[in-house]
Design a protein around this motif. Structure first.
Motif, PDB file in Angstrom:
ATOM      1  N   VAL A 113       0.811  -1.214   0.000  1.00 39.78           N
ATOM      2  CA  VAL A 113       0.000   0.000   0.000  1.00 39.78           C
ATOM      3  C   VAL A 113       0.844   1.265   0.000  1.00 39.78           C
ATOM      4  N   ALA A 114       2.163   1.133  -0.048  1.00 42.66           N
ATOM      5  CA  ALA A 114       3.022   2.309   0.029  1.00 42.66           C
ATOM      6  C   ALA A 114       2.972   3.108  -1.260  1.00 42.66           C
ATOM      7  N   ASP A 115       3.245   4.422  -1.142  1.00 44.24           N
ATOM      8  CA  ASP A 115       3.350   5.281  -2.321  1.00 44.24           C
ATOM      9  C   ASP A 115       4.720   5.161  -2.976  1.00 44.24           C
ATOM     10  N   VAL A 116       5.750   4.933  -2.165  1.00 47.41           N
ATOM     11  CA  VAL A 116       7.112   4.815  -2.666  1.00 47.41           C
ATOM     12  C   VAL A 116       7.779   3.646  -1.959  1.00 47.41           C
ATOM     13  N   THR A 117       8.387   2.750  -2.723  1.00 46.31           N
ATOM     14  CA  THR A 117       9.156   1.659  -2.124  1.00 46.31           C
ATOM     15  C   THR A 117      10.568   1.678  -2.702  1.00 46.31           C
ATOM     16  N   ILE A 118      11.520   1.371  -1.861  1.00 49.20           N
ATOM     17  CA  ILE A 118      12.913   1.253  -2.291  1.00 49.20           C
ATOM     18  C   ILE A 118      13.409  -0.126  -1.889  1.00 49.20           C
ATOM     19  N   THR A 119      13.857  -0.884  -2.871  1.00 46.39           N
ATOM     20  CA  THR A 119      14.352  -2.236  -2.642  1.00 46.39           C
ATOM     21  C   THR A 119      15.812  -2.316  -3.064  1.00 46.39           C
ATOM     22  N   TYR A 120      16.653  -2.851  -2.196  1.00 47.22           N
ATOM     23  CA  TYR A 120      18.061  -3.050  -2.506  1.00 47.22           C
ATOM     24  C   TYR A 120      18.276  -4.513  -2.894  1.00 47.22           C
ATOM     25  N   ALA A 121      19.023  -4.731  -3.934  1.00 50.46           N
ATOM     26  CA  ALA A 121      19.195  -6.093  -4.436  1.00 50.46           C
ATOM     27  C   ALA A 121      20.533  -6.230  -5.130  1.00 50.46           C
ATOM     28  N   GLN A 122      20.960  -7.476  -5.289  1.00 52.01           N
ATOM     29  CA  GLN A 122      22.178  -7.806  -6.020  1.00 52.01           C
ATOM     30  C   GLN A 122      21.784  -8.588  -7.268  1.00 52.01           C
ATOM     31  N   GLY A 123      21.951  -7.924  -8.408  1.00 58.17           N
ATOM     32  CA  GLY A 123      21.459  -8.488  -9.655  1.00 58.17           C
ATOM     33  C   GLY A 123      22.068  -9.824 -10.010  1.00 58.17           C
ATOM     34  N   ASP A 124      23.372 -10.008  -9.769  1.00 54.54           N
ATOM     35  CA  ASP A 124      24.024 -11.262 -10.137  1.00 54.54           C
ATOM     36  C   ASP A 124      23.431 -12.444  -9.380  1.00 54.54           C
ATOM     37  N   GLN A 125      23.109 -12.241  -8.110  1.00 59.30           N
ATOM     38  CA  GLN A 125      22.538 -13.338  -7.326  1.00 59.30           C
ATOM     39  C   GLN A 125      21.089 -13.606  -7.732  1.00 59.30           C
ATOM     40  N   ILE A 126      20.361 -12.566  -8.079  1.00 59.84           N
ATOM     41  CA  ILE A 126      18.977 -12.770  -8.516  1.00 59.84           C
ATOM     42  C   ILE A 126      18.938 -13.535  -9.832  1.00 59.84           C
ATOM     43  N   ARG A 127      19.910 -13.275 -10.713  1.00 56.53           N
ATOM     44  CA  ARG A 127      19.954 -13.990 -11.988  1.00 56.53           C
ATOM     45  C   ARG A 127      20.090 -15.498 -11.787  1.00 56.53           C
TER      46      ARG A 127
END
Length: 417
Positions: free
Chosen positions: A71-85
């Protein structure tokens, strides 16, 4: 009432390929308290500003779980792209929740030195229901250190930022995913939170002035780092006189620094172009006053001017190092030339005596020691008959030999060069 959700890097985000020490969570909590203490400035216009943190998994995103994140208006997510791949479930969750474009996962994007992409999300009638944008920045940091032998050495590391944003037109919600370099991603996240203006949330480009400002400041730092390397070389030119390897390293790193400034300027131009496209095609009746959106464009224009000036500074540094290289190599050539002149002078001093000794050592001359009488052979003319034509042929071959060979045998240079 604007509701902001900050999702920090946390051990419970392992499903996203994100793993970080609790220290970052403590830093986030400190940041949250700071924002809560400054919430009064939001009360006059739109009410209280709320910042919360949550622990979500990939399953939570796929199930559309009713959370603060949802329900938030703004969300900030930190992630590591190599691990998500490497995690198919995590990649699926990000694709479905944030509509990350397919090209972002490719090796082409992973190896790219920078880019910006934008796409409208359209319904079946061709009406814009949201937008997706993705950006990649890279900056090279350099510094001088002493190696194990107390010899100057240049070290470097790359700072990278990948960001993907999804904006929803119906409720002006913005989801922001910050990938890669953890510390720099958090710095950008803090800047985005600091610069949020609720009246600008109807413009999906509101996040980019904060990002570009951080990138521009980092470019300024690294350009001055290379300038300091150059200045140190200029001040200690005599010390580095014959250290050609070190002199080669400075322009090598400076080339990368300049390249990244050019790329950032190109990315910023693309951001401005697509923002103008958005402003020209935005027909939402309930949109906030357009002047707030034009202020975003004004900030982007100002940052573009700053980045352009940084590029000029980088070009100036490059011209200076080229001048230093030319001066250094000219000094080396001058030293070599001085040595050659000395050798030539010695040769000139001994050449006449050597020539005379060579002639008198031939059998054309005969010295009778007991009587002290010199005898000259009547065939001495043969020496000149051979020496003079041979000298003429040698001189002519030196000046006109290549021209003659080019006409007689055009391929000869391939054998000797």
């Amino acid at each position: 009432m604007p509701h902001l959700t900050l999702i920090p890097r946390h051990r419970h985000f392992v499903d996203f390929g994100i793993d970080s020490p609790t220290l970052f969570l403590n830093e986030d909590r400190g940041r949250i308290n700071e924002l809560d203490e400054n919430a009064d400035r939001w009360l006059t216009d739109v009410g209280e500003k709320v910042v919360t943190t949550e622990r979500l998994t990939a399953q939570d995103l796929l199930r559309n779980k009713e959370t603060e994140f949802a329900v938030a208006d703004v969300t900030i997510t930190y992630a590591q792209g190599d691990q998500i791949r490497k995690c198919r479930k995590c990649k699926t969750a990000f694709d479905e929740k944030f509509l990350i474009p397919r090209v972002w996962w490719t090796t082409l994007a992973k190896r790219s030195n920078g880019y910006f992409g934008y796409q409208d999300i359209l319904d079946s009638d061709g009406t814009r229901t949201g937008t997706i944008s993705w950006v990649r920045f890279m900056v090279k940091r350099v510094s001088k250190i002493l190696d194990a032998h107390d010899v100057d050495e240049i070290k470097y590391h790359w700072v990278k930022l990948n960001a993907v944003t999804r904006w929803n037109a119906s409720n002006n919600r913005t989801d922001i995913i910050l990938f890669d370099h953890p510390q720099f991603a958090h710095l950008n996240g803090d800047s985005i939170l600091r610069d949020i203006n609720p009246r600008e949330l109807g413009d999906p480009f509101w996040v980019y002035p904060s990002m570009v400002e951080e990138i521009a400041q980092l470019h300024d730092v690294t350009i001055w780092e290379t300038r300091n390397l150059l200045r140190d070389f200029e001040l200690r030119r005599a010390f580095y006189r014959f250290n050609y390897k070190y002199l080669h390293e400075i322009p090598r790193h400076m080339t990368h620094v300049n390249e990244m400034v050019y790329v950032t300027e190109s990315i910023l131009t693309s951001i401005q172009k697509h923002h103008n496209h958005f402003l020209a095609t935005d027909k939402a009746v309930d949109a906030p006053p357009r002047m707030f959106f034009l202020n975003i464009q004004s900030r982007l224009d100002s940052l573009h001017n700053m980045v352009t000036n940084l590029r000029h500074r980088a070009e100036s540094n490059n011209a200076r190092i080229q001048n230093e290289m030319a001066l250094t190599y000219n000094d080396a050539a001058r030293i070599d030339s001085s040595a050659m002149r000395a050798i030539s002078l010695i040769g000139l001093l001994f050449l006449p005596a050597a020539f005379v000794a060579a002639i008198f050592s031939t059998s054309f001359f005969n010295f009778d020691a007991p009587t002290g009488i010199w005898k000259l052979s009547s065939h001495f003319w043969m020496y000149w008959a051979v020496a003079v034509p041979l000298t003429v042929v040698t001189v002519v071959s030196w000046f006109f030999g290549p021209v003659i060979m080019d006409k007689v045998m055009p391929q000869w240079r391939r054998w000797v060069e």
